[in-house]
Design a protein around this motif. Sequence first.
Motif, PDB file in Angstrom:
ATOM      1  N   ASP A   1       0.833  -1.192   0.000  1.00 24.86           N
ATOM      2  CA  ASP A   1       0.000   0.000   0.000  1.00 24.86           C
ATOM      3  C   ASP A   1       0.875   1.253   0.000  1.00 24.86           C
ATOM      4  OD1 ASP A   1      -1.993   1.874   0.212  1.00 24.86           O
ATOM      5  OD2 ASP A   1      -2.525   1.409   2.294  1.00 24.86           O
ATOM      6  N   PRO A   2       1.374   1.652  -1.180  1.00 24.90           N
ATOM      7  CA  PRO A   2       2.246   2.838  -1.267  1.00 24.90           C
ATOM      8  C   PRO A   2       1.573   4.128  -0.805  1.00 24.90           C
ATOM      9  CG  PRO A   2       2.379   1.513  -3.271  1.00 24.90           C
ATOM     10  CD  PRO A   2       1.228   0.976  -2.474  1.00 24.90           C
ATOM     11  N   SER A   3       0.243   4.137  -0.755  1.00 29.47           N
ATOM     12  CA  SER A   3      -0.460   5.353  -0.342  1.00 29.47           C
ATOM     13  C   SER A   3      -0.152   5.728   1.103  1.00 29.47           C
ATOM     14  CB  SER A   3      -1.972   5.178  -0.509  1.00 29.47           C
ATOM     15  OG  SER A   3      -2.461   4.170   0.368  1.00 29.47           O
ATOM     16  N   LYS A   4       0.366   4.777   1.894  1.00 26.20           N
ATOM     17  CA  LYS A   4       0.733   5.081   3.277  1.00 26.20           C
ATOM     18  C   LYS A   4       1.786   6.180   3.344  1.00 26.20           C
ATOM     19  CE  LYS A   4      -0.247   0.538   5.306  1.00 26.20           C
ATOM     20  NZ  LYS A   4       0.343  -0.623   6.035  1.00 26.20           N
ATOM     21  N   LEU A   5       2.628   6.238   2.329  1.00 27.79           N
ATOM     22  CA  LEU A   5       3.691   7.233   2.316  1.00 27.79           C
ATOM     23  C   LEU A   5       3.173   8.634   2.024  1.00 27.79           C
ATOM     24  CD1 LEU A   5       6.453   5.244   0.375  1.00 27.79           C
ATOM     25  CD2 LEU A   5       6.235   5.559   2.851  1.00 27.79           C
ATOM     26  N   SER A   6       1.958   8.712   1.505  1.00 27.61           N
ATOM     27  CA  SER A   6       1.379  10.015   1.165  1.00 27.61           C
ATOM     28  C   SER A   6       0.411  10.513   2.224  1.00 27.61           C
ATOM     29  CB  SER A   6       0.655   9.921  -0.185  1.00 27.61           C
ATOM     30  OG  SER A   6       1.525   9.462  -1.194  1.00 27.61           O
ATOM     31  N   SER A   7       0.188   9.688   3.245  1.00 32.60           N
ATOM     32  CA  SER A   7      -0.829  10.037   4.238  1.00 32.60           C
ATOM     33  C   SER A   7      -0.253  10.732   5.461  1.00 32.60           C
ATOM     34  CB  SER A   7      -1.562   8.760   4.685  1.00 32.60           C
ATOM     35  OG  SER A   7      -0.658   7.848   5.288  1.00 32.60           O
ATOM     36  N   VAL A   8       1.044  11.088   5.410  1.00 27.50           N
ATOM     37  CA  VAL A   8       1.674  11.764   6.547  1.00 27.50           C
ATOM     38  C   VAL A   8       1.937  13.218   6.190  1.00 27.50           C
ATOM     39  CG1 VAL A   8       2.694   9.674   7.503  1.00 27.50           C
ATOM     40  CG2 VAL A   8       3.919  10.956   5.756  1.00 27.50           C
ATOM     41  N   ASP A   9       2.338  13.992   7.219  1.00 28.68           N
ATOM     42  CA  ASP A   9       2.485  15.439   7.005  1.00 28.68           C
ATOM     43  C   ASP A   9       3.852  15.838   6.485  1.00 28.68           C
ATOM     44  OD1 ASP A   9       3.986  14.893   9.210  1.00 28.68           O
ATOM     45  OD2 ASP A   9       3.140  16.468  10.492  1.00 28.68           O
ATOM     46  N   HIS A  10       4.658  14.858   6.048  1.00 25.41           N
ATOM     47  CA  HIS A  10       5.953  15.203   5.470  1.00 25.41           C
ATOM     48  C   HIS A  10       6.328  14.158   4.423  1.00 25.41           C
ATOM     49  CE1 HIS A  10       8.149  12.030   7.657  1.00 25.41           C
ATOM     50  NE2 HIS A  10       7.411  12.349   8.700  1.00 25.41           N
ATOM     51  N   ASP A  11       7.219  14.551   3.541  1.00 28.67           N
ATOM     52  CA  ASP A  11       7.673  13.655   2.491  1.00 28.67           C
ATOM     53  C   ASP A  11       8.559  12.567   3.083  1.00 28.67           C
ATOM     54  OD1 ASP A  11       7.873  12.703  -0.045  1.00 28.67           O
ATOM     55  OD2 ASP A  11       8.754  14.517  -0.905  1.00 28.67           O
ATOM     56  N   THR A  12       8.756  11.493   2.331  1.00 31.74           N
ATOM     57  CA  THR A  12       9.588  10.400   2.818  1.00 31.74           C
ATOM     58  C   THR A  12      10.546   9.934   1.723  1.00 31.74           C
ATOM     59  OG1 THR A  12       8.021   8.698   2.134  1.00 31.74           O
ATOM     60  CG2 THR A  12       7.783   9.557   4.366  1.00 31.74           C
ATOM     61  N   ILE A  13      11.649   9.362   2.144  1.00 33.52           N
ATOM     62  CA  ILE A  13      12.662   8.872   1.211  1.00 33.52           C
ATOM     63  C   ILE A  13      12.106   7.746   0.350  1.00 33.52           C
ATOM     64  CG2 ILE A  13      14.886   7.672   1.074  1.00 33.52           C
ATOM     65  CD1 ILE A  13      15.645   9.257   3.642  1.00 33.52           C
ATOM     66  N   TYR A  14      11.338   6.859   0.954  1.00 35.70           N
ATOM     67  CA  TYR A  14      10.869   5.701   0.197  1.00 35.70           C
ATOM     68  C   TYR A  14       9.829   6.060  -0.850  1.00 35.70           C
ATOM     69  CZ  TYR A  14      13.676   2.057   2.016  1.00 35.70           C
ATOM     70  OH  TYR A  14      14.750   1.249   2.266  1.00 35.70           O
ATOM     71  N   ARG A  15       9.109   7.152  -0.659  1.00 34.06           N
ATOM     72  CA  ARG A  15       8.204   7.593  -1.726  1.00 34.06           C
ATOM     73  C   ARG A  15       9.008   7.994  -2.951  1.00 34.06           C
ATOM     74  NH1 ARG A  15       6.180  11.712  -4.252  1.00 34.06           N
ATOM     75  NH2 ARG A  15       7.306  13.294  -3.059  1.00 34.06           N
ATOM     76  N   HIS A  16      10.141   8.657  -2.741  1.00 35.51           N
ATOM     77  CA  HIS A  16      10.988   9.049  -3.871  1.00 35.51           C
ATOM     78  C   HIS A  16      11.595   7.827  -4.548  1.00 35.51           C
ATOM     79  CE1 HIS A  16      11.269  13.489  -3.833  1.00 35.51           C
ATOM     80  NE2 HIS A  16      10.874  13.344  -2.585  1.00 35.51           N
ATOM     81  N   LEU A  17      12.032   6.859  -3.775  1.00 35.44           N
ATOM     82  CA  LEU A  17      12.611   5.655  -4.370  1.00 35.44           C
ATOM     83  C   LEU A  17      11.585   4.912  -5.216  1.00 35.44           C
ATOM     84  CD1 LEU A  17      14.767   4.251  -1.428  1.00 35.44           C
ATOM     85  CD2 LEU A  17      15.596   5.334  -3.512  1.00 35.44           C
ATOM     86  N   LEU A  18      10.348   4.853  -4.755  1.00 33.91           N
ATOM     87  CA  LEU A  18       9.306   4.151  -5.508  1.00 33.91           C
ATOM     88  C   LEU A  18       8.837   4.973  -6.705  1.00 33.91           C
ATOM     89  CD1 LEU A  18       7.228   2.657  -2.552  1.00 33.91           C
ATOM     90  CD2 LEU A  18       8.789   1.449  -4.084  1.00 33.91           C
ATOM     91  N   ASP A  19       8.803   6.290  -6.564  1.00 33.43           N
ATOM     92  CA  ASP A  19       8.380   7.141  -7.674  1.00 33.43           C
ATOM     93  C   ASP A  19       9.363   7.097  -8.834  1.00 33.43           C
ATOM     94  OD1 ASP A  19       6.135   7.867  -6.344  1.00 33.43           O
ATOM     95  OD2 ASP A  19       6.807   9.877  -5.789  1.00 33.43           O
ATOM     96  N   GLU A  20      10.647   6.900  -8.517  1.00 34.75           N
ATOM     97  CA  GLU A  20      11.678   6.936  -9.550  1.00 34.75           C
ATOM     98  C   GLU A  20      11.750   5.652 -10.374  1.00 34.75           C
ATOM     99  OE1 GLU A  20      13.509   9.364 -10.520  1.00 34.75           O
ATOM    100  OE2 GLU A  20      12.919  10.838  -9.019  1.00 34.75           O
ATOM    101  N   GLY A  21      11.081   4.635  -9.948  1.00 37.07           N
ATOM    102  CA  GLY A  21      11.125   3.376 -10.689  1.00 37.07           C
ATOM    103  C   GLY A  21      10.948   2.202  -9.756  1.00 37.07           C
ATOM    104  N   SER A  22      10.824   1.056 -10.328  1.00 34.84           N
ATOM    105  CA  SER A  22      10.552  -0.145  -9.550  1.00 34.84           C
ATOM    106  C   SER A  22      11.869  -0.783  -9.092  1.00 34.84           C
ATOM    107  CB  SER A  22       9.749  -1.150 -10.390  1.00 34.84           C
ATOM    108  OG  SER A  22       9.498  -2.327  -9.664  1.00 34.84           O
TER     109      SER A  22
END
Length: 497
Positions: free
Chosen positions: A260-281
């Motif tokens: 559930d990658p949406s967990k990384l978007s449900s907090v009040d700050h950005d996260t490193i793992y959202r960037h790693l997943l956004d950049e590719g698999s």
Amino acid sequence: MYILLIYCVLPYVAAVALYRLFFHPLRQYPGPLLAAVTQGYQSYFNVVKVGGLVYQLDKLHKIYGPAVRIGPNMLHFNYREAYHDIYTYGSTLVKDREFYHGMVPYAAESSVGFVDPSLAKTRRGHLAPMFSRRAVVAMEHSVQQKVNKLLTILNEHHTSPESSVDMGAAYRSFTMDVITSYCFADSVNTLDAPGFDHPFNQSVVDSFHIFWALQHFFSAIPLFIVNHLPRKLAMFLPLFGGYLNLKFAFENQVDDILRDPSKLSSVDHDTIYRHLLDEGSLPREALIQEAFVLMAAGSHTSGTASQVGTFYALKNPDIHRRLFEELCDAWPNMDEPMSFVALEKLPYFNAFVKETLRFAVGIIQPLPRVIGPATPSIGGLKLPIGTIAGMSSIFLHMNPDVFPDPHVFNPDRWLVEDISTMMLDLAPFSKGPRICPGLNLAWCELYLVLGNIFRKLDLKMHTTEDMINEYRIEHTMNYFVVRWRKSFQAYVDKLSK
């Protein structure tokens, strides 16, 4: 049969030893004969002497000079020109594959473990947006939240000599909670453990303790088997307990994110793992190993630096007083937060943080680099292609030519008009193309936690008979990251306010 085997092996061993002593390209460089013959010399000091290689290197340089042969194909240096040629300007050198792949299972598929510069550059590019100075400043509120939690715990539970606490454990709990929140948006909350004695932190320490066994005896320790054992069975292997505890924890966190990658978007700050997943698999294993690296680098080094700086401030009343007075003048209302950027502008406090990082070298291990065809001279020496070169940054930081009386903790050295040479030689995060990507976060943590500690609390050191008098290289154990043999106890003195 065994006699025949011995007759076959002994001539081979003798031939290798003779070649390395009398015909090897590095034969003209001085050093112990055993180090020239076998890698076992380093193994002895790293494993048997419990991470004591760097202490031994200090002795070797006093005996043999500025360039010492510490392995069949490895030289160690102790002068600044060599350091900068290897690391700061060393774009033609690559990481030593044998050393870094010996870091498995921690880092083979991480930004630290990549030997290929192009792979490292790509991964670092994925991490860079979250570790830029701009990103760190934008997210400093999340760091400040952890600082506030640490201060509250100290103020409520550690207010007497009897309730004094290990400040190293306290600071590493703080930095652990910061980096896990920064990565996963899900802090492990090690600050909540009584006395800052959280099993997660102990697992980190235990995992460091097997580093040299993995490095030197990897072929005798089939970690690929350990990694694939059923969890219940694997936990019966005490040597790997700390590593396995961390591995399972990171597997759970990474699997939750992948489900559930949406967990990384449900907090009040950005996260490193959202960037790693956004950049590719990225492969699952690469994400887990990146977690190891980020957690270790993001918790241990800056936590240990805070411990060392606090020790010297509490030990020296004049340093403590000057810090408090400057912070009070610039920060009259301590109920209002003071930003990282504002704290950086305080002259004496800024000097204190720099001196703290000079003493608290994050990685004291000489990071091995391989001389390439295009590599110019190293410290004035033209070395054979394929030679492994390294230098511990402790020799850079304790160079009396740049830092007079280097073993004296003296923030005033940074208050002179020209500090350009000292800044060039300040390398707590290494230098050059493979510099630690998280250095901006580390600076932010140090300024915020130390600034808040010395502005808002009146810490007192709890003296004991076995308390160390100073932090020196002799008091360290090299587990790739530095581990001080002793910490110190402190408490909040409310009666003095």
